[in-house]
Scaffold this active site. Sequence first.
Site, short mmCIF file in Angstrom:
data_model
loop_
_atom_site.label_atom_id
_atom_site.label_comp_id
_atom_site.label_asym_id
_atom_site.label_seq_id
_atom_site.Cartn_x
_atom_site.Cartn_y
_atom_site.Cartn_z
N HIS A 1 46.27 32.06 44.95
CA HIS A 1 46.60 31.71 46.33
C HIS A 1 47.96 31.07 46.50
CE1 HIS A 1 45.11 27.92 44.64
NE2 HIS A 1 45.87 27.33 45.52
N ASP B 1 41.39 33.86 38.93
CA ASP B 1 41.51 35.24 39.36
C ASP B 1 40.26 36.03 38.95
OD1 ASP B 1 41.82 35.41 36.65
OD2 ASP B 1 43.86 36.21 36.70
N GLU C 1 39.28 28.91 28.87
CA GLU C 1 39.52 30.06 27.99
C GLU C 1 40.24 29.70 26.70
OE1 GLU C 1 40.45 31.69 32.21
OE2 GLU C 1 40.68 29.83 31.10
#
Length: 904
Positions: free
Chosen positions: A374, A99, A11
């Site tokens: 996680h 995510d 990103e």
Amino acid sequence: MASSRKLVIVESPTKARTIRGYLGDDFEIEASVGHIRDLPQPSELPADMKKGPYGKFAVDVEGDFDPYYVVDSDKKKKVAELKRALKESDELYLATDEDREGEAIAWHLLDVLKPKVPVKRMVFHEITREAITRALENTREVDERLVDAQETRRILDRLVGYEVSPLLWRKVKPGISAGRVQSVATRLVVERERERMAFRAASYWDVRGTFTGGPAEDRGEFVAKLVNLDGKKVASGRDFGDDGRLKAAAEKSGAVHLDEATATDVATALEKTESRVVSMETKPYTRRPAAPFTTSTLQQEASRKLRMSSRETMRTAQGLYENGFITYMRTDSPALSSQAVSAARGQAAELYGSDYVADKPRTYGKAKGAQEAHEAIRPAGDSFRTPAQVASSLVGAQFKLYELIWKRTVASQMADARGSTATVRLGADPVLADGRSARAELTASGTVITFRGFLAAYEEGRDADRYESGQGKDDTRLPVVSEGDAVETNEVAPEGHETTPPPRFTEASLVKALEERGIGRPSTYAATISVITDRGYVDRRGQALVPTWLAFSVVRLLEENLPRLVDYDFTAEMEGDLDRIAAGEEERVGWLTRFYRGDEGSDRPGLRNLVADLGDIDARAANSIDIGDGLTLRVGRYGPYIEGPGEEGKPARRASVPDDVAPDEMTPELARELLEKQADDGRELGTDPETGHTIIAKNGRFGPYVTEVLPEAEEEGPKKGKKKSAKPKPRTASLLKSMQLETVDLEQALRLLSLPRVVGTDPDGVEITAQNGRYGPYLKRGTDSRSLETEDQIFDITLEEALALYAQPKRGRGATARPPLRELGEDPTSGKPVVVKDGRFGPYVTDGATNATLRKDDDVDTITPERGFDLLAEKRAKGPAKKPASTKKSTSRSTTKRSTAKKG
């Protein structure tokens, strides 16, 4: 044989730079700079779609809720660059965050780029060499369930926002918005303020004494508080309701409400009476460390300890993650990996000693409904770097946040703090002033920490407690006394108190309240708080969040007309449904259909019907709050104002409400004071001899000013075919800082209304004027302005003095350039030096070719080089300013349905 070329897309440019250092020459790393496409505004849809099922939301609400996506206009250049890089590659790795948001970005890249080479989804929780190596060895496909959940969330937010916001525009104020989570968060803040407005303080007294006791070799002084009088509990702050009265339970138990006279009488009598120990009780004390950070708890602690906003915390954490210092900062899980547990235990033993490490590894389970990522937020790597080891790499907020995360992580694997809690109870039989003997009992308690354990590294912060009494603090040692021992009375005194209203929310406590209710996702809380602040629903007083009157109007309208949308339980249920979609337990289309169109046989109509059936809402009622005594606060287009009845035969009186008056401070007394201070007709100063108009002085929303009263124009209808002439506006001028509303006179007012004053003309014939502006007095010559030192100069500066001022180099944007505010180093993309400068619209970063304005939470003194480089990269990715769109059909249109796109 030539090696294969692999393209990795992440990103952000910072993340790309960090990963580039861990991969070989066979890998090309590119950044998408966030999302590359989204739902467009309905007005941006192609002409042939505006009247169809996509026309209102860019979502097919008549079919299966298929979204229509377009590549953002400022991302077309970036997409073209990615396509060129993909043509030269043999494999594509989508390495966006792990995510739901990151999964959606990966899917959009896949759908837009349409790669013809093998595609691998690469996920990692931290950016370290070990983690990147493991991620390359364990790739997977894009998780369609996570994409489904994120897409459902995006469509849901579009439906709620676009159905409800127009209602607010019509009935409250243009330009504001509603949202699935933001409206509920606003309601929480408003409800707390309502509690404060309804609160009535209760006065009560207690009695505290200082005593000395214990064996001769270990005598000590301690403070005890009166808790019982004649066998009945002495009422404290917790025993009073917000109405100022004793709570029913306290009243039923016969609690004693001490007034000043009784408290003084008891204190005086106790000073003359011997007190003895009734009991001494000691219990062991243990305290466990807090779990490692999740997104929510990190925001709360950073707010409490570092005074950082949620947005600043997340932005700073993002920089730490992308530069390889911490693990991923969007997570609901407090669990640590086995490597992290070993690293924390090893570091605790090394720095504090083996006795300070827990006997066995501590495990922390996931919170209910935890979905994102996680592992907890912790220092990156299989071994941690101490704050001292990163001090040369991190500065300001980044260092402070890293240190906080490191301390919390290490402390989570350390031993319990241990000690003992002692409570001593004293008894006395004082004789009161009326000769009556009373039975008084006082208590003192204290906790002594004998082994600090994890407290040696870290102690969790707390939100303010409205009932804190200052008793029971750690390390308060009581002397060792036994039942029946007499203690020496040093001093006994009465203390008066008033109950306090519920504390306002801070960012920390609001985040905690949202999480406890299951509303929204912790990863979105920073954005939610930013939205309600930017929309004008919330102001800040220090750390406290204070709702505006605009928020009161919005919440009231929603509560009375769309109560489900601001119902806490309903909003939490929606969040649970979205989690079930992510887990594959709920089908996206069916759920959206029930939510929007309704479910036959159910008592819950869909959102579409709820909005359509609202009928005529009384906007005036929605924007009115009763203050009492016949006074009403109304939220108008230009801000809140008080309205009260006028004198007989005259219209209602009105007065603007100052911005610094909080809702719980608006009493009938203050409202009347504002009305008296700002009467509608103002204070008449006299008549302008030149115009014959009456001049008045009055208070306005932006301060005191003078104006003229224009005569009423004769009523005359417009002639056919001709426009009605514009109504003339009265001359108006703000008072100078040296003037007072109560003392300003006609002469001063006329001088103000004469501004701007013509000082003269320069040699080129350009007129120079002196005037008063928002930022003080100044001269103006064409487009060139110069500040004046005093307000008096507006009226007495000469042409000669004005020309001398213009002959000097201009301060600010003038002939001599100011030095940069900061130097950030060489930009990795352009290779040019990057500096921070102060510009017309605020500070900005530049490499000489590209400029990027600093964002709201960027601080000149603490901005990191990486942050500066990212801002420049984002600006470059947008490309040059776009020309007006042509009438040709957009080539970026993609009506491909999700199910088809996934096959690519």
